[in-house]
Motif scaffolding. Structure first.
Motif, PDB file in Angstrom:
ATOM      1  N   GLY A  98       1.117  -1.203   0.095  1.00  0.00           N
ATOM      2  CA  GLY A  98      -0.065  -0.038   0.357  1.00  0.00           C
ATOM      3  C   GLY A  98       0.749   1.446  -0.211  1.00  0.00           C
ATOM      4  N   THR A  99       0.356   2.178   0.447  1.00  0.00           N
ATOM      5  CA  THR A  99       0.977   3.559   0.701  1.00  0.00           C
ATOM      6  C   THR A  99       2.635   2.919   1.554  1.00  0.00           C
ATOM      7  OG1 THR A  99      -1.182   4.620   0.697  1.00  0.00           O
ATOM      8  CG2 THR A  99       0.623   5.770   1.317  1.00  0.00           C
ATOM      9  N   HIS A 100       3.636   4.366   0.836  1.00  0.00           N
ATOM     10  CA  HIS A 100       5.154   3.862   1.132  1.00  0.00           C
ATOM     11  C   HIS A 100       5.558   5.093   0.788  1.00  0.00           C
ATOM     12  CE1 HIS A 100       8.738   1.618   0.586  1.00  0.00           C
ATOM     13  NE2 HIS A 100       8.310   1.252   2.243  1.00  0.00           N
ATOM     14  N   GLN A 101       6.626   5.681   1.157  1.00  0.00           N
ATOM     15  CA  GLN A 101       7.239   6.435   2.128  1.00  0.00           C
ATOM     16  C   GLN A 101       8.508   6.578   1.425  1.00  0.00           C
ATOM     17  OE1 GLN A 101       6.539   9.391   4.983  1.00  0.00           O
ATOM     18  NE2 GLN A 101       5.626  10.837   3.298  1.00  0.00           N
ATOM     19  N   GLU A 102       9.260   6.648   0.537  1.00  0.00           N
ATOM     20  CA  GLU A 102      10.227   5.743   1.006  1.00  0.00           C
ATOM     21  C   GLU A 102      11.504   7.333  -0.445  1.00  0.00           C
ATOM     22  OE1 GLU A 102       8.855   4.195  -3.658  1.00  0.00           O
ATOM     23  OE2 GLU A 102       9.020   2.949  -2.338  1.00  0.00           O
ATOM     24  N   LEU A 103      12.861   7.396  -0.210  1.00  0.00           N
ATOM     25  CA  LEU A 103      13.797   8.096  -0.374  1.00  0.00           C
ATOM     26  C   LEU A 103      14.490   8.161  -2.387  1.00  0.00           C
ATOM     27  CD1 LEU A 103      16.075   8.137   2.096  1.00  0.00           C
ATOM     28  CD2 LEU A 103      15.032   9.572   1.405  1.00  0.00           C
ATOM     29  N   TRP A 104      13.971   8.756  -3.017  1.00  0.00           N
ATOM     30  CA  TRP A 104      14.265   8.510  -4.059  1.00  0.00           C
ATOM     31  C   TRP A 104      15.569   9.348  -4.975  1.00  0.00           C
ATOM     32  CZ3 TRP A 104      12.217   4.941  -8.729  1.00  0.00           C
ATOM     33  CH2 TRP A 104      11.791   4.637  -8.039  1.00  0.00           C
ATOM     34  N   TYR A 105      16.745   9.182  -5.195  1.00  0.00           N
ATOM     35  CA  TYR A 105      17.781   9.651  -5.663  1.00  0.00           C
ATOM     36  C   TYR A 105      18.211  10.330  -6.798  1.00  0.00           C
ATOM     37  CZ  TYR A 105      23.116  11.399  -5.652  1.00  0.00           C
ATOM     38  OH  TYR A 105      24.113  11.981  -6.906  1.00  0.00           O
ATOM     39  N   SER A 112      19.121  16.043  -6.495  1.00  0.00           N
ATOM     40  CA  SER A 112      19.166  15.458  -5.508  1.00  0.00           C
ATOM     41  C   SER A 112      17.987  14.683  -4.586  1.00  0.00           C
ATOM     42  CB  SER A 112      17.477  17.199  -5.874  1.00  0.00           C
ATOM     43  OG  SER A 112      16.382  16.089  -6.352  1.00  0.00           O
ATOM     44  N   TRP A 113      17.194  14.356  -3.485  1.00  0.00           N
ATOM     45  CA  TRP A 113      17.310  13.482  -3.303  1.00  0.00           C
ATOM     46  C   TRP A 113      15.420  13.880  -2.903  1.00  0.00           C
ATOM     47  CZ3 TRP A 113      19.190   8.820  -0.872  1.00  0.00           C
ATOM     48  CH2 TRP A 113      20.549   8.851  -1.303  1.00  0.00           C
ATOM     49  N   LEU A 114      14.535  13.293  -2.583  1.00  0.00           N
ATOM     50  CA  LEU A 114      13.409  12.837  -2.769  1.00  0.00           C
ATOM     51  C   LEU A 114      12.927  12.348  -1.454  1.00  0.00           C
ATOM     52  CD1 LEU A 114      12.386  13.631  -6.905  1.00  0.00           C
ATOM     53  CD2 LEU A 114      13.428  15.028  -4.927  1.00  0.00           C
ATOM     54  N   VAL A 115      12.053  12.752  -1.249  1.00  0.00           N
ATOM     55  CA  VAL A 115      10.842  11.162  -0.265  1.00  0.00           C
ATOM     56  C   VAL A 115       9.405  11.343  -1.369  1.00  0.00           C
ATOM     57  CG1 VAL A 115       9.093  10.876   1.375  1.00  0.00           C
ATOM     58  CG2 VAL A 115      11.256  11.855   1.850  1.00  0.00           C
ATOM     59  N   ILE A 157       1.689   9.378  -5.250  1.00  0.00           N
ATOM     60  CA  ILE A 157       1.027  10.099  -4.727  1.00  0.00           C
ATOM     61  C   ILE A 157       1.082  10.947  -4.148  1.00  0.00           C
ATOM     62  CG2 ILE A 157      -0.585   9.928  -2.406  1.00  0.00           C
ATOM     63  CD1 ILE A 157       0.064   7.144  -2.481  1.00  0.00           C
ATOM     64  N   LYS A 158       2.549  11.388  -3.629  1.00  0.00           N
ATOM     65  CA  LYS A 158       3.279  12.777  -3.407  1.00  0.00           C
ATOM     66  C   LYS A 158       5.043  12.634  -4.191  1.00  0.00           C
ATOM     67  CE  LYS A 158       2.875  14.313   0.723  1.00  0.00           C
ATOM     68  NZ  LYS A 158       2.416  14.758   2.156  1.00  0.00           N
ATOM     69  N   VAL A 159       5.543  13.868  -4.193  1.00  0.00           N
ATOM     70  CA  VAL A 159       6.716  13.670  -4.484  1.00  0.00           C
ATOM     71  C   VAL A 159       7.130  15.368  -3.209  1.00  0.00           C
ATOM     72  CG1 VAL A 159       8.974  14.186  -6.121  1.00  0.00           C
ATOM     73  CG2 VAL A 159       7.218  12.547  -6.436  1.00  0.00           C
ATOM     74  N   GLU A 160       8.035  15.282  -2.602  1.00  0.00           N
ATOM     75  CA  GLU A 160       8.725  16.597  -1.237  1.00  0.00           C
ATOM     76  C   GLU A 160      10.191  16.299  -1.518  1.00  0.00           C
ATOM     77  OE1 GLU A 160       6.205  17.009   2.469  1.00  0.00           O
ATOM     78  OE2 GLU A 160       6.357  15.057   1.862  1.00  0.00           O
ATOM     79  N   LEU A 161      10.994  17.475  -1.458  1.00  0.00           N
ATOM     80  CA  LEU A 161      12.407  17.166  -1.602  1.00  0.00           C
ATOM     81  C   LEU A 161      12.420  16.765   0.161  1.00  0.00           C
ATOM     82  CD1 LEU A 161      13.646  21.191  -2.703  1.00  0.00           C
ATOM     83  CD2 LEU A 161      13.615  18.413  -3.636  1.00  0.00           C
ATOM     84  N   ALA A 162      13.615  16.024   0.342  1.00  0.00           N
ATOM     85  CA  ALA A 162      13.781  15.258   1.384  1.00  0.00           C
ATOM     86  C   ALA A 162      14.555  16.401   2.600  1.00  0.00           C
ATOM     87  CB  ALA A 162      15.146  13.868   0.737  1.00  0.00           C
TER      88      ALA A 162
END
Lengths: 416, 104
Positions: free
Chosen positions: B56-63, B70-73, B84-89
């Motif tokens: 299901g919903t999972h928050q993860e780090l993408w570089y 940049s590093w994103l969550v 669902i959502k993308v933010e700057l880490a």
């Protein structure tokens, strides 16, 4: 019914009208000695060895879907025992020996085909590493041959030996490795366990564990509560979801691994070839399709399907190894959910909860391990003690530091 | 998959490397006076090796390795791969630290 030449002739004369289903569809009983959660290869093998080797037949296997609907029906069917480390090689060699006698043992045609697995090397350093690995295999009773380019050329003349970047220098050959009919393995184990009285209960989802005084005494299922003295979980990619119901977090991430099949072709690849300069391996099924695969997609997934970048990556590996593959058309791809452990090695162990046992973390190498995994898990469930060959597969090894870093990659995608 | 980068707009996921659960942003404290006690050792073991691994919903780090680094969550559904959502880490981490200090 036992399968034999006579039973086949007998059926042929009667127009094949006498074949019966090979396992029952029982209603779950209120209690068992042992419940196994997960009716895939490992769960069914566990039930088979519990009933046939350890004499425990009051066993139920609970499967959420239908038998073989998980990774046992979604893999690339390769068997081998070409590992390096002491914690691994005896276990995988035990598995390969069990594969060799499997069809006679459970009286079912699993089409075990020892057609040889060849790992190619492309540099002097890689040759030396393969020589070391081959020696480790031989020391553990397996077979291994380091062969040079001429001998590889005699086996597979169509490979790109003079590739500009990764020329093929030779390979490490395990002749006893090969492939197996994956569904046949599940069906054979199911039939063998059922005939000893094991209840195989399909469409029965485990929704919780029954705890009494901190001890696991059964499971809540979609078909009601079922009690047991011991519960063993062998749920592969869904391990985290199942164990979460017991309040446990595992050292596992679930990732999707894709595999691909070409149209049916005339026989061209007699064995299994793995590319040493990238993650790519290929074999040819008995129907003629080229079966190939590579790396995990590299992000958590429960979707049983992947994305296109990894498809391109795998095909690039294939083209670098064997340019002729570019003429074949790909007809099918699929994804399976891998329980990627943090050091890339499996877990067959007790849990901190009494009565609850775990078999998980097979990463993308679970199929070849099916017989030994079932055998060792059955040993653990029957005796309470780990089998000698699986003694290193501890759940707490990340705390103790005794990790088995065969490849040293685990779930971390950037290390693949 | 397309990742809607907060600075660059929609980018192909192949430009990124996924580094797993975003809880890795919150490394536990080493313990009192920098001397790890058993609780700190346990917390670090859990941080390093254990995962929620949700379906299901999972928050993860993408570089963004092949991009602006940049590093994103990324908040993503592991069942159907929808994002669902993308933010700057760094924004997520600042928010996490504020929450942790508030809690402490």
């Amino acid at each position: 019914m036992r399968y034999s030449v006579f039973s086949i002739l007998n059926q042929a004369l009667r127009g094949n009208t006498g074949w019966k289903p090979v396992w029952r569809e029982p209603e779950p009983r209120p209690a068992y000695d042992i419940i196994i959660v997960g009716g895939g290869g490992h769960g069914l093998a566990t039930a088979y060895y519990l009933s046939n080797v350890y004499g425990i037949t009051n066993v139920a296997v609970l499967e959420k879907g239908y038998l073989g609907s998980g990774n046992i029906g979604r893999n690339t069917t390769i068997i081998r025992s070409n590992y390096l480390l002491d914690g691994n090689e005896p276990f995988y060699e035990m598995s390969l020996k069990l594969w060799e006698g499997l069809e006679q043992d459970f009286n079912y045609n699993a089409m075990v085909s020892q057609r040889g697995v060849l790992n190619l090397y492309h540099s002097d350093g890689q040759r030396d590493a393969y020589a070391r690995r081959g020696n480790a295999m031989i020391l553990n009773g397996a077979d291994a041959e380091l062969i040079d380019q001429d001998r590889v050329r005699a086996m597979y003349p169509f490979l790109d030996f003079d590739n500009g970047r990764f020329p093929i220098q030779g390979g490490l050959l395990q002749r006893r490795g090969g492939s197996v009919r994956h569904d046949g393995v599940a069906w054979g184990y199911a039939r063998g366990a059922d005939s000893r009285g094991v209840d195989i209960i399909q469409h029965c989802e485990v929704q919780g564990f029954i705890m009494e005084g901190g001890t696991c005494v059964g499971v809540e299922t979609s078909r009601g509560p079922i009690r047991a003295n011991r519960v063993g979980v062998a749920a592969a990619g869904s391990s985290s979801r199942v164990m979460e119901q017991a309040g446990m977090r595992l050292p596992i991430e679930s990732h999707v691994l894709q595999a691909f099949v070409s149209e049916g072709l005339k026989p061209i690849i007699p064995g299994v070839i793995t590319y040493g300069a990238g993650h790519f391996y290929i074999s040819q099924s008995d129907k003629g399709g080229l079966v190939f695969g590579g790396d995990i997609d590299g992000y958590n997934s429960y979707a049983q399907r992947g994305n296109l970048p990894i498809l391109e990556h795998v095909c690039e590996g294939g083209m670098a190894l064997m340019p002729a593959i570019g003429k074949a058309r790909m007809v099918r791809s699929w994804g399976g959910i891998m329980d990627m452990s943090m050091d890339g090695s499996p877990i067959i162990d007790r849990t901190p909860i009494d009565g609850l046992y775990l078999n998980a973390g097979w990463c993308y190498g679970g199929f070849k391990a099916t017989p030994a995994s079932g055998y060792c898990f059955a040993h653990l469930l029957a005796t309470g003690e780990p089998h000698d060959n699986a003694a290193a597969y501890r759940l707490d090894r990340f705390r103790s530091g005794a990790v088995i870093d065969e490849k040293g990659s685990g779930a971390q995608p950037n290390l693949h | 998959m397309l990742i809607n980068h907060p600075l660059l707009g929609p980018r192909d996921a192949a430009e990124f490397t996924c580094f797993g659960d975003a809880s890795l942003l919150l490394r536990p404290d080493p313990g009192p006076n920098g001397e790890p006690d058993q609780a700190a050792m346990d917390a670090f073991h859990d941080y390093l090796h254990l995962r929620d691994n949700p379906a299901g919903t999972h928050q993860e780090l993408w570089y963004h390795e092949q991009g602006d680094r940049s590093w994103l969550v990324v908040t993503r559904d592991t069942i159907n791969h929808s994002i669902i959502k993308v933010e700057l880490a760094r924004n997520v981490k600042a928010r996490n630290l504020k929450t942790r200090e508030g809690a402490g």
